[in-house]
Design a protein around this motif. Sequence first.
Motif: not given
Length: 431
Positions: A296-300, A375-386, A412-415
């Motif tokens: 269910l999660r992967m398609p979302r 790959g968390d259900a929540r949305s995640l962000a990172i700025h690799p250069a720093s 992630g899976l938020e609206h």
Amino acid sequence: MDKPAYRPETLALHAGWRADPTTGAVAPPIYQTTSYQFQDAAHAARLFALEELGNIYTRIGNPTTAILEERIAALEGGAAALAVASGQAASAYAIQNLARAGDNIVSGTDLYGGTWNLFANTMRDMGIEVRFVDPADPQAFVAATDDRTRAWYVETLPNPKLVVCPIAELAAAGRPLGIPLIVDNTAAPLIARPLDHGAAIVVYSTTKYIGGHGTSIGGVIVDGGTFDWEAFPERQPLLNTPDPSYHGAVWSQAAKPLGPIAYILRARTILLRDLGAALSPFNAFQILQGLETLPLRMPRHCENAAAVVRFLSGRAGVTRIIHPSQQSGEARARADRYLTGGQGGLLGFELAGGVEAGRRFIDALRLFYHVANIGDARSLAIHPASTTHSQLSPEQQAATGVSPGYVRLSIGLEHIDDILADLDQALLAAG
Ligand code: PLP
């Protein structure tokens, strides 16, 4: 459970387990035990002689973990699986099960940073050389191969570049040489099926999409069961010569009564026994819980990421979007061929304002978490250069696909409206 009879949605809920025979419990129990009472002396002897598979000691196997192993093997279309304590352990064991000091493997350059370190430094210190080549070029793998090459290794959808590798061509080039293709499919569970394209072994960090909720570190190795180890006795000595640490067992022979599982049997019996990166039964339970909803999660994840790509396209200050849908030529053709269940939940984009804009963007996020995970259900962000890539020189960063203004998102899976609203306000703040 009869593998072909069920579809992924069903296997994710049912494979490997059907109610506890004693209590009737429907959810997989957590068998929090180190050891297991043998039925009698003969039973114990049969288990140790590998005449029968069964529980001996949780470092080597556990009933909760076994459900996870059977379920993932069923979903992947493999013969058997081995769960371990982390994705890193899965990658290390996948190699150590075939290569020892003096041997080498050939790997694609586009790898998770932890795998890169493992291959470039720790494996080298163990005497196993890793030769890095362009993952899109099967001939480069052949050219880097010699008599001591034991395996080839790639990631299906490596970030930050998110360019899919030619799994079928690599697998087909290696098999006649006796060389199995090991594929890290962490970023693309269910949406890509490396075993169907000839890969011999699949590894996962179950920490990511499979567990899916950011609670538990784990890893798994899946044995496709289709590689003919016995046909290449000189190429694959660890599976074809007597093992002095297990009363002279020759693994390609010893496994025969148990199925096409020589590779995974050796990994369990030797590597888990001796190196001991066992998954805890509690983590196996957590990962199983996540796995039940993976279909269910992967398609979302994929749908939401595609919507973010559309949102970012043409946006002022965004100079480039990195996502399979944005590629052309052979890379795009491979994405279309291998990512049959969606194009993944990861994407990157570049900010015209470089490092400073990247920092401002990250600091302005309210909904997205700023973490070094995917790959968390929540949305995640990172700025690799720093962060993750800050120790590399600008040239090295560029080689790995990281520019100063590159931001990586794991959607992630938020609206979707809430995801886009957060990105919108952070982009405004980034300037
Ligand atoms: N492989 C990939 C593609 C990953 O992204 C990671 C972790 O980020 C790993 C392997 C290592 O997994 P773990 O963190 O579970 O050890």
